[in-house]
Design an enzyme around this catalytic site. Structure first.
Site, PDB file in Angstrom:
ATOM      1  CG  ASP A   1      13.891   0.465  11.607  1.00  0.00           C
ATOM      2  OD1 ASP A   1      13.737   0.506  10.378  1.00  0.00           O
ATOM      3  OD2 ASP A   1      13.453  -0.463  12.310  1.00  0.00           O
TER       4      ASP A   1
ATOM      5  CB  SER B   1      -0.968  -0.004   1.187  1.00  0.00           C
ATOM      6  OG  SER B   1      -0.294   0.129   2.407  1.00  0.00           O
ATOM      7  CG  ASN B   2       3.585   2.769   2.937  1.00  0.00           C
ATOM      8  OD1 ASN B   2       3.333   3.949   3.118  1.00  0.00           O
ATOM      9  ND2 ASN B   2       3.460   1.855   3.885  1.00  0.00           N
TER      10      ASN B   2
ATOM     11  CG  ASN C   1      12.657   2.032   6.013  1.00  0.00           C
ATOM     12  OD1 ASN C   1      11.888   1.339   5.341  1.00  0.00           O
ATOM     13  ND2 ASN C   1      12.833   1.844   7.317  1.00  0.00           N
TER      14      ASN C   1
ATOM     15  CG  HIS D   1      10.272   2.217  11.631  1.00  0.00           C
ATOM     16  ND1 HIS D   1      10.459   0.853  11.528  1.00  0.00           N
ATOM     17  CD2 HIS D   1      10.110   2.472  12.957  1.00  0.00           C
ATOM     18  CE1 HIS D   1      10.415   0.315  12.732  1.00  0.00           C
ATOM     19  NE2 HIS D   1      10.211   1.270  13.615  1.00  0.00           N
TER      20      HIS D   1
ATOM     21  NE  ARG E   1      15.394 -11.262   4.171  1.00  0.00           N
ATOM     22  CZ  ARG E   1      15.388 -12.294   5.008  1.00  0.00           C
ATOM     23  NH1 ARG E   1      14.261 -12.638   5.622  1.00  0.00           N
ATOM     24  NH2 ARG E   1      16.480 -12.967   5.256  1.00  0.00           N
TER      25      ARG E   1
ATOM     26  CB  SER F   1       9.870   8.063  11.206  1.00  0.00           C
ATOM     27  OG  SER F   1       9.438   8.284  12.529  1.00  0.00           O
TER      28      SER F   1
ATOM     29  CD  GLN G   1      -2.103  10.677   9.392  1.00  0.00           C
ATOM     30  OE1 GLN G   1      -1.487  11.627   8.932  1.00  0.00           O
ATOM     31  NE2 GLN G   1      -3.429  10.594   9.338  1.00  0.00           N
ATOM     32  CD  GLU G   2       3.062   3.172   7.636  1.00  0.00           C
ATOM     33  OE1 GLU G   2       3.555   2.600   6.656  1.00  0.00           O
ATOM     34  OE2 GLU G   2       2.768   2.573   8.685  1.00  0.00           O
TER      35      GLU G   2
HETATM   36  C1  GRF Z   1       3.929  -0.521   6.743  1.00  0.00           C
HETATM   37  O1  GRF Z   1       3.322  -0.276   7.979  1.00  0.00           O
HETATM   38  C2  GRF Z   1       5.383  -0.172   6.829  1.00  0.00           C
HETATM   39  O2  GRF Z   1       5.636   0.976   7.552  1.00  0.00           O
HETATM   40  C3  GRF Z   1       5.897  -1.390   7.525  1.00  0.00           C
HETATM   41  O3  GRF Z   1       5.233  -2.462   6.909  1.00  0.00           O
HETATM   42  C4  GRF Z   1       3.974  -2.006   6.437  1.00  0.00           C
HETATM   43  C5  GRF Z   1       3.920  -2.294   4.969  1.00  0.00           C
HETATM   44  O4  GRF Z   1       2.671  -2.075   4.440  1.00  0.00           O
HETATM   45  N1  GRF Z   1       7.313  -1.466   7.536  1.00  0.00           N
HETATM   46  P1  GRF Z   1       2.470  -2.018   2.863  1.00  0.00           P
HETATM   47  O5  GRF Z   1       3.133  -3.254   2.256  1.00  0.00           O
HETATM   48  O6  GRF Z   1       3.081  -0.758   2.354  1.00  0.00           O
HETATM   49  O7  GRF Z   1       0.981  -2.060   2.685  1.00  0.00           O
END
Ligand code: GRF
Length: 203
Positions: free
Chosen positions: A152, A18-19, A114, A116, A98, A143, A180-181
């Site tokens: 991280d 999703s990100n 990245n 986090h 990883r 973040s 929020q991400e």
């Molecule tokens: C997100 O919460 C990211 O911050 C974490 O793993 C999740 C990944 O979600 N490290 P997606 O694959 O982007 O939906």
């Protein structure tokens, strides 16, 4: 920079992506965005993010970590190949699960980001939402930071906060943070590609 005047951005993921979708769509929908997605790489062959990338016409690659066992260098020697072949200027880790060695990170020093799910420096590593709840925190968040060899760690480029509400479960909190991400990462990437590294704080 690559053959276009936009920066080529490779996105690495392990899961649903999703990100990645938030990042890719922010670039694909904005003609004057300074970046373009050039590649999505997964270390898990069945990652949902791969199909979402393909739907968007983004090249994909799979480098399965499992055949390499504990040999991180051998895995990374394969992982780097499609990234270099795609001519990536910037690498975004987006749910890439990883740990990367210093040798890999140094190849992309100053151009790897990245996201986090915590307000770093709190809660590096896994289970961030449960740890924030167990600590009795009243605020939590996510973040975006530059990647350095320490996990991280690295300079913070942006943070977004959410409240922790009475009765929250880790899953409730994860969903609130994920929203929020999806705001923070595209905003930070766009700024970063324009050369802005002062942290962005969203609430
Ligand atoms: C997100 O919460 C990211 O911050 C974490 O793993 C999740 C990944 O979600 N490290 P997606 O694959 O982007 O939906």
């Amino acid at each position: 920079m690559s053959r276009t005047d936009k920066a080529s951005v490779a996105i690495l993921l392990s899961g649903g992506g999703s990100n990645m979708v938030a990042l890719a769509d922010s670039m694909l929908r904005d003609e004057i965005h300074p970046g373009r997605p050039c590649l999505v790489v997964s270390n898990t062959p069945d990652a949902g993010g791969l199909a979402k990338a393909a739907e968007r016409g983004i090249a994909t690659a799979v480098v399965d970590h499992r055949p390499f066992g504990k040999d991180r260098e051998a895995f990374e020697a394969e992982l780097v190949k499609p990234i270099l072949e795609a001519g990536a200027d910037v690498v975004c880790l987006a749910g890439f699960m990883r740990v990367l060695t210093a040798g890999f990170v140094s190849q992309f020093e100053g151009r790897m980001l990245n996201i986090h799910p915590s307000l770093l420096p709190k809660y590096k590593g896994l289970h961030t939402h449960a740890r924030a709840l167990a600590a009795g925190d009243r605020r939590h968040g996510c973040s975006v930071h530059q990647v350095t060899p320490r996990l991280d760690d690295g300079p913070i480029l942006g943070q977004a906060e959410v409240p922790i509400l009475p009765g929250d479960t880790p899953e409730d909190l994860a969903l609130r943070v994920l929203v929020q991400e999806h705001r923070l990462y595209p905003a930070v990437l766009s700024r970063f590609l324009r050369g802005e590294t002062a942290p962005l704080y969203l609430s």
